[in-house]
Design a protein around this motif. Structure first.
Motif, PDB file in Angstrom:
ATOM      1  N   LEU A  60      40.953  43.076  30.885  1.00 32.03           N
ATOM      2  CA  LEU A  60      40.763  42.516  32.080  1.00 32.03           C
ATOM      3  C   LEU A  60      41.196  43.348  33.440  1.00 32.03           C
ATOM      4  O   LEU A  60      40.528  43.745  34.665  1.00 32.03           O
ATOM      5  CB  LEU A  60      42.043  41.169  32.609  1.00 32.03           C
ATOM      6  CG  LEU A  60      41.058  39.838  31.759  1.00 32.03           C
ATOM      7  CD1 LEU A  60      41.815  38.578  31.761  1.00 32.03           C
ATOM      8  CD2 LEU A  60      39.786  39.709  32.610  1.00 32.03           C
ATOM      9  N   VAL A  61      42.115  44.240  33.492  1.00 33.96           N
ATOM     10  CA  VAL A  61      42.695  45.578  34.031  1.00 33.96           C
ATOM     11  C   VAL A  61      41.514  46.535  34.135  1.00 33.96           C
ATOM     12  O   VAL A  61      41.256  46.964  35.283  1.00 33.96           O
ATOM     13  CB  VAL A  61      43.963  46.369  33.855  1.00 33.96           C
ATOM     14  CG1 VAL A  61      44.571  47.550  34.739  1.00 33.96           C
ATOM     15  CG2 VAL A  61      44.814  45.636  34.234  1.00 33.96           C
TER      16      VAL A  61
ATOM     17  N   LEU B 270      35.797  46.470  39.274  1.00 34.51           N
ATOM     18  CA  LEU B 270      34.969  45.908  40.518  1.00 34.51           C
ATOM     19  C   LEU B 270      35.734  47.123  41.342  1.00 34.51           C
ATOM     20  O   LEU B 270      34.832  46.789  42.745  1.00 34.51           O
ATOM     21  CB  LEU B 270      35.935  44.706  40.179  1.00 34.51           C
ATOM     22  CG  LEU B 270      35.613  43.877  39.339  1.00 34.51           C
ATOM     23  CD1 LEU B 270      36.236  42.514  39.483  1.00 34.51           C
ATOM     24  CD2 LEU B 270      34.124  43.597  40.218  1.00 34.51           C
ATOM     25  N   VAL B 271      36.492  47.444  41.388  1.00 36.37           N
ATOM     26  CA  VAL B 271      36.933  49.023  42.793  1.00 36.37           C
ATOM     27  C   VAL B 271      36.232  49.865  43.146  1.00 36.37           C
ATOM     28  O   VAL B 271      35.192  49.520  44.514  1.00 36.37           O
ATOM     29  CB  VAL B 271      38.311  48.779  42.687  1.00 36.37           C
ATOM     30  CG1 VAL B 271      38.624  50.034  43.548  1.00 36.37           C
ATOM     31  CG2 VAL B 271      39.790  47.854  42.354  1.00 36.37           C
TER      32      VAL B 271
ATOM     33  N   ILE C  83      46.389  48.441  41.060  1.00 35.90           N
ATOM     34  CA  ILE C  83      45.520  48.386  39.770  1.00 35.90           C
ATOM     35  C   ILE C  83      45.824  49.580  39.134  1.00 35.90           C
ATOM     36  O   ILE C  83      46.115  49.551  38.142  1.00 35.90           O
ATOM     37  CB  ILE C  83      43.625  47.968  40.441  1.00 35.90           C
ATOM     38  CG1 ILE C  83      43.987  46.565  40.437  1.00 35.90           C
ATOM     39  CG2 ILE C  83      42.997  47.688  39.237  1.00 35.90           C
ATOM     40  CD1 ILE C  83      43.086  46.166  41.729  1.00 35.90           C
TER      41      ILE C  83
ATOM     42  N   PHE D 101      41.030  39.973  42.767  1.00 34.97           N
ATOM     43  CA  PHE D 101      40.677  41.302  41.958  1.00 34.97           C
ATOM     44  C   PHE D 101      40.406  40.537  40.573  1.00 34.97           C
ATOM     45  O   PHE D 101      39.813  40.670  39.604  1.00 34.97           O
ATOM     46  CB  PHE D 101      40.818  42.978  41.920  1.00 34.97           C
ATOM     47  CG  PHE D 101      39.709  43.788  43.177  1.00 34.97           C
ATOM     48  CD1 PHE D 101      38.730  43.706  43.246  1.00 34.97           C
ATOM     49  CD2 PHE D 101      41.413  44.191  44.093  1.00 34.97           C
ATOM     50  CE1 PHE D 101      37.977  45.180  43.628  1.00 34.97           C
ATOM     51  CE2 PHE D 101      39.923  45.029  44.939  1.00 34.97           C
ATOM     52  CZ  PHE D 101      38.747  45.120  44.440  1.00 34.97           C
ATOM     53  N   TYR D 102      42.112  39.875  40.120  1.00 33.23           N
ATOM     54  CA  TYR D 102      42.380  39.375  39.345  1.00 33.23           C
ATOM     55  C   TYR D 102      40.843  37.937  38.887  1.00 33.23           C
ATOM     56  O   TYR D 102      40.293  38.146  37.792  1.00 33.23           O
ATOM     57  CB  TYR D 102      42.965  38.804  38.686  1.00 33.23           C
ATOM     58  CG  TYR D 102      43.734  38.273  37.857  1.00 33.23           C
ATOM     59  CD1 TYR D 102      43.679  39.068  36.103  1.00 33.23           C
ATOM     60  CD2 TYR D 102      43.620  37.474  37.808  1.00 33.23           C
ATOM     61  CE1 TYR D 102      44.453  38.470  35.268  1.00 33.23           C
ATOM     62  CE2 TYR D 102      44.166  36.254  36.641  1.00 33.23           C
ATOM     63  CZ  TYR D 102      44.095  37.109  35.133  1.00 33.23           C
ATOM     64  OH  TYR D 102      45.020  36.026  33.767  1.00 33.23           O
TER      65      TYR D 102
ATOM     66  N   ALA E 222      37.698  39.559  38.211  1.00 32.06           N
ATOM     67  CA  ALA E 222      37.407  39.744  36.845  1.00 32.06           C
ATOM     68  C   ALA E 222      37.246  38.591  35.606  1.00 32.06           C
ATOM     69  O   ALA E 222      36.199  38.941  35.056  1.00 32.06           O
ATOM     70  CB  ALA E 222      38.483  40.870  36.690  1.00 32.06           C
TER      71      ALA E 222
ATOM     72  N   MET F 207      38.534  45.170  36.170  1.00 29.14           N
ATOM     73  CA  MET F 207      39.163  45.109  37.872  1.00 29.14           C
ATOM     74  C   MET F 207      39.003  46.370  38.694  1.00 29.14           C
ATOM     75  O   MET F 207      38.714  46.829  39.321  1.00 29.14           O
ATOM     76  CB  MET F 207      40.602  44.661  38.263  1.00 29.14           C
ATOM     77  CG  MET F 207      41.018  42.957  37.430  1.00 29.14           C
ATOM     78  SD  MET F 207      42.676  42.898  37.733  1.00 29.14           S
ATOM     79  CE  MET F 207      43.822  43.321  38.889  1.00 29.14           C
ATOM     80  N   ARG F 208      39.381  47.590  37.946  1.00 33.51           N
ATOM     81  CA  ARG F 208      38.917  48.708  38.321  1.00 33.51           C
ATOM     82  C   ARG F 208      37.741  49.134  38.830  1.00 33.51           C
ATOM     83  O   ARG F 208      37.341  49.794  39.379  1.00 33.51           O
ATOM     84  CB  ARG F 208      40.286  50.015  36.973  1.00 33.51           C
ATOM     85  CG  ARG F 208      40.103  51.014  37.578  1.00 33.51           C
ATOM     86  CD  ARG F 208      40.532  51.572  39.385  1.00 33.51           C
ATOM     87  NE  ARG F 208      40.708  53.238  39.319  1.00 33.51           N
ATOM     88  CZ  ARG F 208      39.686  53.230  39.609  1.00 33.51           C
ATOM     89  NH1 ARG F 208      39.014  52.500  40.564  1.00 33.51           N
ATOM     90  NH2 ARG F 208      40.205  54.497  40.693  1.00 33.51           N
TER      91      ARG F 208
ATOM     92  N   HIS G  92      45.597  42.096  45.274  1.00 33.98           N
ATOM     93  CA  HIS G  92      45.280  42.536  43.491  1.00 33.98           C
ATOM     94  C   HIS G  92      45.296  41.246  42.432  1.00 33.98           C
ATOM     95  O   HIS G  92      44.087  40.975  41.532  1.00 33.98           O
ATOM     96  CB  HIS G  92      46.749  42.901  42.976  1.00 33.98           C
ATOM     97  CG  HIS G  92      46.954  43.485  41.208  1.00 33.98           C
ATOM     98  ND1 HIS G  92      47.653  41.315  40.497  1.00 33.98           N
ATOM     99  CD2 HIS G  92      47.263  43.629  40.800  1.00 33.98           C
ATOM    100  CE1 HIS G  92      47.401  41.928  39.135  1.00 33.98           C
ATOM    101  NE2 HIS G  92      47.299  43.752  39.897  1.00 33.98           N
TER     102      HIS G  92
END
Length: 278
Positions: free
Chosen positions: A254-255, A261-262, A187, A214-215, A218, A258-259, A211
């Motif tokens: 969305l990325v 969420l990490v 990510i 997580f997508y 998101a 995701m970040r 990955h």
């Protein structure tokens, strides 16, 4: 990170992989059953939109083609389907099924008995695989209790998604910070430089399965309820809209989700805490 897996995480990963294989097999069998039904029962979606429910499977097994319904009355069909449908099949519904089949006309083809045999075998296989999926889900619920994992407190994250995350991440202590987990999941952006000049690009490396999880999460976070347009997670939805307003494309926004969420999942696993809405 240290690639040596602990037995508990390794076993969880094996359980998750087995479940994924069974789900793929169920999808394959359902597609094959659709292929048979579209010829025998052209209007089957009108009375059984989900073809692998217990009532539908019972019907396909006992009446793989309309020729087997000859002489069956709405009362008799309702009486037969009532136990397997938990008393949800009325005479009126049975009549609608028979009327829809009658409107299709004669769908009998050459070698119909072979086609019926195939349909019945697909039903048997689906019943077996659905039963196996139920057992796997129960075993997954049981094993997840060993990890003291609270990821299901995140709205939209069920036991299966939490198990997939744990299976791919393993022991969170393998990662000294959230940045390393982000790089492991592919990510974090990768910086390319030459002659003192550089640029960051989307990473195509890392654990692609993680990955993808997580997508998926998101997308779940920024979705809105049908009809009401109420965000599933107002905080993430507002963050997503803000990133779009700043000029980012939807995939780029969305990325960003995701970040974030990490960071959240890293903190929850590290400290064994529940999700708290900001």
């Amino acid at each position: 990170p240290d690639a040596k897996p602990e037995d508990s995480y390794w076993t969880l990963a094996q359980l998750v992989n087995r479940r994924e294989n069974v789900v793929i097999e169920i999808t394959r069998l359902k597609n094959q059953l659709h292929e048979q039904l579209v010829h025998s029962y052209p209007s089957y979606r009108k009375f059984f939109s989900i073809i692998d429910r217990p009532t539908a499977l019972y019907f396909w097994e006992n009446y793989p083609s309309p020729i087997h319904l000859k002489g069956v009355t709405p009362e008799k069909l309702a009486e037969e389907l009532r136990p397997v449908s938990h008393n949800n099949c009325s005479v009126n519904r049975a009549k609608k099924i028979l009327d829809a089949v009658g409107e299709d006309g004669d769908t009998t083809r050459d070698h119909q008995e072979v086609r019926d045999f195939i349909t019945r075998k697909l039903v048997k296989d689906l019943e077996h695989k659905n039963g196996e999926l139920t057992e796997l889900n129960a075993e997954l619920e049981k094993m997840m209790k060993l990890f003291d994992c609270k990821l299901t407190t995140i709205q939209g994250v069920d036991t299966v998604t939490a198990a997939k995350l744990l299976a791919e991440i393993g022991d969170i202590n393998r990662f000294s910070n959230a940045d390393k987990l982000a790089r492991f999941a592919g990510i974090a952006p990768v910086k390319f430089s030459s002659a003192g000049k550089g640029k960051e690009e989307k990473s195509k490396q890392g654990n692609r399965t993680l990955h993808g999880i997580f997508y998926f999460m998101a997308v779940q976070m920024v979705q809105t309820s049908r009809g009401s347009n109420i965000p599933r997670n107002p905080v993430f939805h507002e963050y997503f809209v803000r990133k779009i307003a700043e000029g980012k494309t939807k995939p780029q926004a969305l990325v960003c989700i995701m970040r974030r969420l990490v960071n959240i999942i890293y903190g929850m696993l590290k400290n064994k805490t529940e999700y708290r809405m900001p």
